[in-house]
Design an enzyme around this catalytic site. Structure first.
Site, PDB file in Angstrom:
ATOM      1  N   TYR A  64      -8.637  -2.820   0.419  1.00  0.00           N
ATOM      2  CA  TYR A  64      -7.782  -3.295  -0.720  1.00  0.00           C
ATOM      3  C   TYR A  64      -6.529  -3.562  -0.378  1.00  0.00           C
ATOM      4  O   TYR A  64      -5.764  -2.928   0.704  1.00  0.00           O
ATOM      5  CB  TYR A  64      -7.636  -1.996  -1.439  1.00  0.00           C
ATOM      6  CG  TYR A  64      -6.855  -2.186  -2.737  1.00  0.00           C
ATOM      7  CD1 TYR A  64      -7.102  -3.157  -3.625  1.00  0.00           C
ATOM      8  CD2 TYR A  64      -5.468  -1.685  -2.980  1.00  0.00           C
ATOM      9  CE1 TYR A  64      -6.204  -3.269  -4.819  1.00  0.00           C
ATOM     10  CE2 TYR A  64      -4.576  -1.834  -4.050  1.00  0.00           C
ATOM     11  CZ  TYR A  64      -5.079  -2.658  -5.123  1.00  0.00           C
ATOM     12  OH  TYR A  64      -4.135  -2.827  -6.034  1.00  0.00           O
ATOM     13  N   ASP A  93      -2.771  -4.664   7.729  1.00  0.00           N
ATOM     14  CA  ASP A  93      -2.279  -4.195   6.426  1.00  0.00           C
ATOM     15  C   ASP A  93      -2.067  -2.602   6.553  1.00  0.00           C
ATOM     16  O   ASP A  93      -3.090  -1.892   6.640  1.00  0.00           O
ATOM     17  CB  ASP A  93      -3.291  -4.436   5.333  1.00  0.00           C
ATOM     18  CG  ASP A  93      -2.649  -3.950   3.944  1.00  0.00           C
ATOM     19  OD1 ASP A  93      -1.531  -3.049   4.067  1.00  0.00           O
ATOM     20  OD2 ASP A  93      -3.235  -4.165   2.797  1.00  0.00           O
ATOM     21  N   LYS A 145       4.483   2.327   0.594  1.00  0.00           N
ATOM     22  CA  LYS A 145       4.413   3.593   0.340  1.00  0.00           C
ATOM     23  C   LYS A 145       5.189   4.582   1.250  1.00  0.00           C
ATOM     24  O   LYS A 145       6.274   4.472   0.569  1.00  0.00           O
ATOM     25  CB  LYS A 145       2.708   4.020   0.720  1.00  0.00           C
ATOM     26  CG  LYS A 145       1.808   3.095  -0.107  1.00  0.00           C
ATOM     27  CD  LYS A 145       0.401   3.701  -0.418  1.00  0.00           C
ATOM     28  CE  LYS A 145      -0.341   3.093  -1.414  1.00  0.00           C
ATOM     29  NZ  LYS A 145      -1.296   2.157  -1.326  1.00  0.00           N
TER      30      LYS A 145
HETATM   31  C1  LIG Z   1      -1.577   0.686  -1.842  1.00  0.00           C
HETATM   32  C2  LIG Z   1      -2.045  -0.598  -0.955  1.00  0.00           C
HETATM   33  C3  LIG Z   1      -1.764  -1.734  -1.235  1.00  0.00           C
HETATM   34  C4  LIG Z   1      -0.944  -2.093  -2.524  1.00  0.00           C
HETATM   35  O1  LIG Z   1       0.328  -1.409  -2.644  1.00  0.00           O
HETATM   36  P1  LIG Z   1       1.166  -1.186  -4.232  1.00  0.00           P
HETATM   37  O2  LIG Z   1       2.333  -0.990  -3.847  1.00  0.00           O
HETATM   38  O3  LIG Z   1       0.262  -0.449  -4.789  1.00  0.00           O
HETATM   39  O4  LIG Z   1       0.867  -2.684  -4.660  1.00  0.00           O
HETATM   40  C5  LIG Z   1      -1.904  -2.794  -0.381  1.00  0.00           C
HETATM   41  N1  LIG Z   1      -2.756  -2.367   0.805  1.00  0.00           N
HETATM   42  C6  LIG Z   1      -3.044  -1.136   1.159  1.00  0.00           C
HETATM   43  C7  LIG Z   1      -3.743  -0.944   2.361  1.00  0.00           C
HETATM   44  C8  LIG Z   1      -2.767  -0.044   0.284  1.00  0.00           C
HETATM   45  O5  LIG Z   1      -3.191   1.305   0.464  1.00  0.00           O
END
Ligand SMILES: *Cc1c(COP(=O)(O)O)cnc(C)c1O
Length: 424
Positions: A141, A234, A262
């Site tokens: 994701y 990512d 995060k």
């Molecule tokens: C949470 C997450 C996202 C998206 O981040 P948001 O701040 O919710 O838009 C993208 N990539 C990874 C790996 C994530 O865990």
């Protein structure tokens, strides 16, 4: 005030009553609890019930709720205004801090969400590589931008099928799906398409916790080099969660770009993308790739991020990982005692478990897990005051405010939960 009536009211004004779908408890059933406040390792709902929180806002709160240093940083910053729309010192400070921690990041740009970070990083990568083809992996994701909202379609090398209504077919026509931990699926795509960008969660946390194999990531780096494709790691979740240098502690590779989010906001809205200077300099105003944000580099968020990262040391991950391992071995023993198979995984402060007989290496494996069992377990744990992710396919998080007592409480709850599931 009750969770039920407050959630009914929320549903009247907000679609599904939530501002992010997983919060609605759709895959575990039951009513979500309405949170009144957080406190260290706990969430407290509107009925006054306390929950040991293993979600920690889905990762950001590595220091727990209401951390004093972060709180002070935000209140101090608040007195100087909430937004400037002009460059300010804390933006440079946080950028410097991150570039110094991650040797492969020469330059970095701040945005407000992980979704923006990955979307922008891909635009930069395409602008640099001058090829539109994008590879992403099933089960990974990267936020909810159109081109990335594609998951398991009809196989590794087929064109992506959007996994959401409202995403135009054209927006995903250059998105190619590969299988996690399967380099052959990647080679197949490179053979048939012009690929400019590969994006991957090096430690996948959005199909449950599934770390990449070392040989696999090494081979991925190699194939990107051979084909002049930009490799984006990512690390929105794993950065400052798996270790003080994210996944790079576990893998001997150098990405071209990394995305963060995060933890780097200390609970406020910060995400970022960064990497090699020659790539980052294609960004406007230096280069031709446009990207912008009214609240990007927001002073409150920068202050919170700096306070959070200043408390990050390699040592805290030793403690966090040992707590995560204690929790996972406790869950596993409790499940196995009543003959329920459980796969467990830990990376630093991240933990994950699957009700599955086999090791999970990719999305298809993850999907074979027993989601009904997960739902039962989740309900049992919530009842006992342990707040786990309301889905089998998420990662759990330990925070520095936790200790062995909290872990042992959760393990005891798990023992009771599995017994009740077996007898009930
Ligand atoms: C949470 C997450 C996202 C998206 O981040 P948001 O701040 O919710 O838009 C993208 N990539 C990874 C790996 C994530 O865990």
């Amino acid at each position: 005030m009750s969770n039920k009536t407050e959630f009914e009211l929320a549903k009247k004004y907000i679609p599904g009553g939530v501002n992010s779908p997983v919060r609605a408890f759709g895959s575990v059933g039951g009513e979500p609890v309405m949170i009144a406040r957080g406190e260290g390792t706990y969430l407290i709902d509107v009925e006054g019930k306390k929950y040991l929180d293993f979600i920690q806002s889905w990762g950001p709160l590595i220091h727990g709720h209401c951390d004093k240093d972060i709180e002070n940083a935000i209140t101090n910053a608040l007195k100087n205004g909430t937004s400037y729309g002009a460059p300010s010192l804390n933006e440079t400070a946080l950028a410097k801090l991150m570039c110094e921690k991650f040797s492969c990041v020469d330059k970095i740009r701040f945005v407000s969400s992980g979704t923006e970070a990955t979307m922008s990083a891909i635009r930069v990568a395409r602008g640099y590589a001058k090829k539109d083809g994008l590879i992403k992996f099933e089960g990974c994701y990267h936020g909810h931008s159109d081109a990335l909202l594609v998951k398991a379609g009809s196989g590794a090398t087929t064109y992506g099928n959007a996994s959401s209504a409202g995403v135009p077919q054209n927006a995903v026509k250059d998105t190619h799906l590969a299988i996690y931990n399967d380099i052959k699926s990647v080679e197949e795509i490179f053979k048939n398409h012009q690929i400019g960008v590969v994006i991957i969660e090096p430690i996948a946390g959005n199909m449950g916790l599934v770390p990449a194999k070392r040989e696999f990531l090494k081979a991925l780096r190699k194939i990107c080099d051979e084909n002049n494709a930009v490799l984006i790691l990512d690390e929105v979740m794993s950065g400052f969660r798996a270790s003080e240098i994210g996944a790079l502690k576990f893998y001997d590779i150098t990405p071209d770009l990394i995305t963060f989010g995060k933890v780097i906001g200390g609970g406020l809205n910060v995400a970022a993308f960064g990497g090699k200077a020659q790539i980052m300099d294609v960004l406007s105003p230096n280069g031709a790739v446009y990207q912008a944000g009214t609240l990007s580099g927001n002073p409150l968020a920068m202050a919170a991020g700096i306070a959070a990262l200043n408390k990050i040391t390699p040592e805290i991950y030793v403690k966090l990982e040992s707590l995560a391992k204690r929790l996972m071995s406790g869950f596993k023993e409790a499940a196995n005692a009543v003959k329920i198979p459980l796969q467990t995984e830990v990376r630093g402060s991240m933990f994950g478990f699957f009700f599955n007989e086999k090791e999970v290496l990719n999305y298809d494996d993850a999907l074979k897990s027993d989601t009904k069992m997960y739902a039962k377990f989740h309900n049992q744990m919530l009842k006992r005051g342990v707040y786990l992710a309301p889905s089998q396919f998420e990662t759990g998080f330990i925070c520095t405010a936790m200790g062995e007592n909290e872990i042992d409480f959760a393990v005891n709850c798990a023992k009771e939960a599995f017994l009740e599931i077996k007898n009930g």
